[in-house]
Design a protein around this motif. Structure first.
Motif, PDB file in Angstrom:
ATOM      1  N   VAL A  86      94.528 113.756 -29.650  1.00  0.00           N
ATOM      2  CA  VAL A  86      93.664 113.012 -28.525  1.00  0.00           C
ATOM      3  C   VAL A  86      93.204 113.795 -27.368  1.00  0.00           C
ATOM      4  CG1 VAL A  86      94.370 111.300 -26.647  1.00  0.00           C
ATOM      5  CG2 VAL A  86      95.145 110.861 -29.017  1.00  0.00           C
ATOM      6  N   TYR A  87      93.808 115.073 -27.035  1.00  0.00           N
ATOM      7  CA  TYR A  87      93.445 115.805 -26.022  1.00  0.00           C
ATOM      8  C   TYR A  87      92.557 116.879 -26.395  1.00  0.00           C
ATOM      9  CZ  TYR A  87      96.504 113.296 -22.784  1.00  0.00           C
ATOM     10  OH  TYR A  87      97.014 112.245 -21.766  1.00  0.00           O
ATOM     11  N   ARG A  88      92.078 116.863 -27.512  1.00  0.00           N
ATOM     12  CA  ARG A  88      91.107 117.832 -27.837  1.00  0.00           C
ATOM     13  C   ARG A  88      89.654 117.442 -27.560  1.00  0.00           C
ATOM     14  NH1 ARG A  88      93.026 122.603 -31.007  1.00  0.00           N
ATOM     15  NH2 ARG A  88      95.064 122.621 -30.376  1.00  0.00           N
ATOM     16  N   GLU A  89      88.808 118.419 -27.368  1.00  0.00           N
ATOM     17  CA  GLU A  89      87.415 118.314 -26.992  1.00  0.00           C
ATOM     18  C   GLU A  89      86.627 117.744 -27.778  1.00  0.00           C
ATOM     19  OE1 GLU A  89      86.453 118.132 -23.747  1.00  0.00           O
ATOM     20  OE2 GLU A  89      88.566 118.831 -23.123  1.00  0.00           O
ATOM     21  N   THR A  90      86.735 118.106 -29.224  1.00  0.00           N
ATOM     22  CA  THR A  90      85.618 117.610 -30.200  1.00  0.00           C
ATOM     23  C   THR A  90      86.379 117.114 -31.307  1.00  0.00           C
ATOM     24  OG1 THR A  90      85.657 119.735 -31.559  1.00  0.00           O
ATOM     25  CG2 THR A  90      84.318 119.554 -29.763  1.00  0.00           C
ATOM     26  N   LEU A  91      85.572 116.284 -32.052  1.00  0.00           N
ATOM     27  CA  LEU A  91      86.331 115.679 -33.251  1.00  0.00           C
ATOM     28  C   LEU A  91      86.654 116.516 -34.229  1.00  0.00           C
ATOM     29  CD1 LEU A  91      86.873 113.041 -35.032  1.00  0.00           C
ATOM     30  CD2 LEU A  91      84.413 112.751 -35.627  1.00  0.00           C
ATOM     31  N   ASN A 108      86.238 107.979 -37.642  1.00  0.00           N
ATOM     32  CA  ASN A 108      85.079 108.176 -36.609  1.00  0.00           C
ATOM     33  C   ASN A 108      85.185 106.936 -35.398  1.00  0.00           C
ATOM     34  OD1 ASN A 108      84.041 110.538 -37.694  1.00  0.00           O
ATOM     35  ND2 ASN A 108      82.304 109.547 -38.719  1.00  0.00           N
ATOM     36  N   GLN A 109      85.462 105.830 -35.899  1.00  0.00           N
ATOM     37  CA  GLN A 109      85.753 104.602 -35.050  1.00  0.00           C
ATOM     38  C   GLN A 109      86.989 104.885 -33.729  1.00  0.00           C
ATOM     39  OE1 GLN A 109      85.534 101.529 -38.072  1.00  0.00           O
ATOM     40  NE2 GLN A 109      84.137 100.671 -36.723  1.00  0.00           N
ATOM     41  N   ALA A 110      87.836 105.530 -34.632  1.00  0.00           N
ATOM     42  CA  ALA A 110      89.047 105.881 -34.123  1.00  0.00           C
ATOM     43  C   ALA A 110      88.806 106.969 -32.769  1.00  0.00           C
ATOM     44  CB  ALA A 110      90.397 106.330 -34.798  1.00  0.00           C
ATOM     45  N   TRP A 111      88.026 107.895 -33.129  1.00  0.00           N
ATOM     46  CA  TRP A 111      87.648 108.693 -32.113  1.00  0.00           C
ATOM     47  C   TRP A 111      86.807 108.351 -30.834  1.00  0.00           C
ATOM     48  CZ3 TRP A 111      89.125 113.398 -30.551  1.00  0.00           C
ATOM     49  CH2 TRP A 111      88.486 114.114 -29.947  1.00  0.00           C
ATOM     50  N   SER A 112      86.127 107.234 -31.266  1.00  0.00           N
ATOM     51  CA  SER A 112      85.111 106.574 -30.315  1.00  0.00           C
ATOM     52  C   SER A 112      86.066 106.008 -29.134  1.00  0.00           C
ATOM     53  CB  SER A 112      84.141 105.558 -30.553  1.00  0.00           C
ATOM     54  OG  SER A 112      85.025 104.264 -31.334  1.00  0.00           O
ATOM     55  N   VAL A 113      87.341 105.517 -29.397  1.00  0.00           N
ATOM     56  CA  VAL A 113      88.048 105.091 -28.390  1.00  0.00           C
ATOM     57  C   VAL A 113      89.364 106.119 -27.819  1.00  0.00           C
ATOM     58  CG1 VAL A 113      88.033 102.862 -29.427  1.00  0.00           C
ATOM     59  CG2 VAL A 113      90.084 104.349 -29.982  1.00  0.00           C
ATOM     60  N   VAL A 114      89.096 107.263 -28.169  1.00  0.00           N
ATOM     61  CA  VAL A 114      90.017 108.355 -27.814  1.00  0.00           C
ATOM     62  C   VAL A 114      89.747 108.521 -26.280  1.00  0.00           C
ATOM     63  CG1 VAL A 114      90.206 111.030 -27.715  1.00  0.00           C
ATOM     64  CG2 VAL A 114      90.623 109.626 -30.012  1.00  0.00           C
ATOM     65  N   PRO A 115      88.609 108.526 -25.498  1.00  0.00           N
ATOM     66  CA  PRO A 115      88.614 108.515 -24.134  1.00  0.00           C
ATOM     67  C   PRO A 115      89.269 107.449 -23.463  1.00  0.00           C
ATOM     68  CG  PRO A 115      86.305 109.115 -25.049  1.00  0.00           C
ATOM     69  CD  PRO A 115      87.448 108.274 -26.113  1.00  0.00           C
ATOM     70  N   ARG A 116      89.548 106.348 -23.897  1.00  0.00           N
ATOM     71  CA  ARG A 116      90.243 105.105 -23.387  1.00  0.00           C
ATOM     72  C   ARG A 116      91.868 105.470 -23.409  1.00  0.00           C
ATOM     73  NH1 ARG A 116      85.876 104.981 -22.546  1.00  0.00           N
ATOM     74  NH2 ARG A 116      86.820 106.060 -20.986  1.00  0.00           N
ATOM     75  N   THR A 117      92.077 106.192 -24.822  1.00  0.00           N
ATOM     76  CA  THR A 117      93.554 106.313 -25.044  1.00  0.00           C
ATOM     77  C   THR A 117      94.086 107.222 -24.146  1.00  0.00           C
ATOM     78  OG1 THR A 117      93.234 105.927 -27.626  1.00  0.00           O
ATOM     79  CG2 THR A 117      94.926 107.334 -27.154  1.00  0.00           C
ATOM     80  N   ARG A 118      93.080 108.254 -23.913  1.00  0.00           N
ATOM     81  CA  ARG A 118      93.587 109.656 -22.998  1.00  0.00           C
ATOM     82  C   ARG A 118      93.665 108.934 -21.618  1.00  0.00           C
ATOM     83  NH1 ARG A 118      89.071 112.950 -23.472  1.00  0.00           N
ATOM     84  NH2 ARG A 118      89.706 113.399 -25.508  1.00  0.00           N
ATOM     85  N   GLU A 119      92.940 108.250 -21.132  1.00  0.00           N
ATOM     86  CA  GLU A 119      92.898 107.528 -19.836  1.00  0.00           C
ATOM     87  C   GLU A 119      94.013 106.957 -19.543  1.00  0.00           C
ATOM     88  OE1 GLU A 119      90.645 104.061 -17.179  1.00  0.00           O
ATOM     89  OE2 GLU A 119      89.864 104.614 -19.060  1.00  0.00           O
ATOM     90  N   VAL A 120      94.741 106.043 -20.510  1.00  0.00           N
ATOM     91  CA  VAL A 120      95.848 105.188 -20.518  1.00  0.00           C
ATOM     92  C   VAL A 120      96.988 106.102 -20.506  1.00  0.00           C
ATOM     93  CG1 VAL A 120      97.237 103.287 -21.311  1.00  0.00           C
ATOM     94  CG2 VAL A 120      94.845 103.124 -21.195  1.00  0.00           C
ATOM     95  N   ASP A 121      96.943 107.465 -21.408  1.00  0.00           N
ATOM     96  CA  ASP A 121      97.942 108.053 -21.553  1.00  0.00           C
ATOM     97  C   ASP A 121      98.255 108.677 -20.358  1.00  0.00           C
ATOM     98  OD1 ASP A 121     100.183 109.126 -23.385  1.00  0.00           O
ATOM     99  OD2 ASP A 121      99.044 111.002 -23.089  1.00  0.00           O
ATOM    100  N   GLU A 122      97.047 109.299 -19.575  1.00  0.00           N
ATOM    101  CA  GLU A 122      97.264 110.058 -18.277  1.00  0.00           C
ATOM    102  C   GLU A 122      97.647 109.131 -17.093  1.00  0.00           C
ATOM    103  OE1 GLU A 122      93.128 111.580 -18.147  1.00  0.00           O
ATOM    104  OE2 GLU A 122      93.616 113.487 -18.919  1.00  0.00           O
ATOM    105  N   PHE A 123      97.073 107.931 -17.280  1.00  0.00           N
ATOM    106  CA  PHE A 123      97.720 107.004 -16.160  1.00  0.00           C
ATOM    107  C   PHE A 123      99.004 106.758 -16.098  1.00  0.00           C
ATOM    108  CE2 PHE A 123      98.708 102.547 -15.115  1.00  0.00           C
ATOM    109  CZ  PHE A 123      98.394 102.427 -13.863  1.00  0.00           C
ATOM    110  N   LEU A 124      99.563 106.549 -17.326  1.00  0.00           N
ATOM    111  CA  LEU A 124     101.143 106.219 -17.334  1.00  0.00           C
ATOM    112  C   LEU A 124     101.746 107.517 -17.035  1.00  0.00           C
ATOM    113  CD1 LEU A 124     101.138 103.892 -20.421  1.00  0.00           C
ATOM    114  CD2 LEU A 124     101.681 103.346 -18.058  1.00  0.00           C
ATOM    115  N   ASP A 125     101.149 108.577 -17.217  1.00  0.00           N
ATOM    116  CA  ASP A 125     102.029 109.895 -16.944  1.00  0.00           C
ATOM    117  C   ASP A 125     101.870 110.148 -15.414  1.00  0.00           C
ATOM    118  OD1 ASP A 125     103.252 112.174 -17.706  1.00  0.00           O
ATOM    119  OD2 ASP A 125     101.550 113.419 -17.070  1.00  0.00           O
TER     120      ASP A 125
END
Length: 255
Positions: A86-91, A108-125
């Protein structure tokens, strides 16, 4: 007064629906989870359509269970990548990490939502106080439950699909029909400059808010006893329990 929030990513921001115990209803668009929390940190529960809890070396049990329950609609639930991916820069980098760690590739569709996944993970941290109130849900699973534990026939991208989903929400929350339609009109027009991506974003957020209003006693949790990730976050998807309070089978990841 108790407050319940549903959040759905809607192309350019999080579309939120806010309910209270007295029938109050509000909506808004927030550029980030941090922004939504700024306005609603007093909420009793916030349900969000985003992964919470990231695996280290396998598929999440909740993703597997949700896909199997949805049958032909199961592709709407993506397998969540491992945290390192999730924290890597490229697919390409993320796929290599995920395949090495968990032996499955990233859609590929899962990668498109990775920015949101990362955002929520960082927020909860950063905001551990939100952990007991920000909970993962998935609209397709919510509507599956509200539809008598049956996948819906029509896609949420069609007029019939939106109409059927509004009907199901209205059975749970009678004022939802008119209010959903008013929100769709407000946030999706004009078509050349909508505030949210589609009518589906609106009804998905409403489903999350209605589920949040139910509370844990009115939820089914996938899996029933969720494992925690390496940060202690439960890897689970909650959705409305049916009237018989039945539970979906606690399915394990494939070998």
């Amino acid at each position: 007064m108790a407050k319940y929030v549903g959040l759905e990513w809607a192309s350019t921001g999080w579309f939120g629906v806010v309910l209270d115990d007295d029938g109050g209803w509000d909506t808004g668009v927030y550029p980030s989870v941090w922004s939504a929390w700024k306005y609603h940190s007093d909420a009793d529960r916030i349900l969000i359509d985003a992964p919470i809890g990231l695996p280290a070396d396998e598929r999440r049990t909740c993703d597997v269970a949700a896909r199997r329950a949805l049958g032909r609609r199961g592709s709407s639930v993506f397998y969540t990548p491992v945290r390192e991916a999730v924290y890597r820069e490229t697919l390409e980098e993320a796929k290599a990490v995920n395949e090495a760690a968990a032996d499955f590739s990233i859609q590929n569709q899962a990668w498109s939502v990775v920015p949101r996944t990362r955002e929520v993970d960082e927020f909860l941290d950063m905001f551990p106080s939100a952990r007991d109130r920000l909970v993962e849900t998935h609209p397709a699973v919510c509507f599956y439950a509200l539809n008598g534990r049956r996948p819906l026939d029509a896609s949420k991208r069609t007029r019939d699909g939106v109409h059927r989903r509004i009907e199901l929400i209205a059975e749970e929350y009678p004022d939802a029909g008119a209010r959903c339609r008013a929100a769709i009109e407000r946030y999706t027009t004009p078509s050349y400059a909508p505030s949210v991506g589609s009518a589906a974003d609106v009804v998905d957020a409403v489903a999350a808010a209605v589920t949040a209003r139910r509370g844990p006693d009115g939820w089914t949790t996938l899996p029933e006893t969720p494992p925690a990730d390496d940060r202690g976050l439960p890897m689970r998807i909650v959705h409305p329990a049916d009237t018989a309070q039945t539970r979906l089978t606690n399915l394990s990841p494939p070998e």
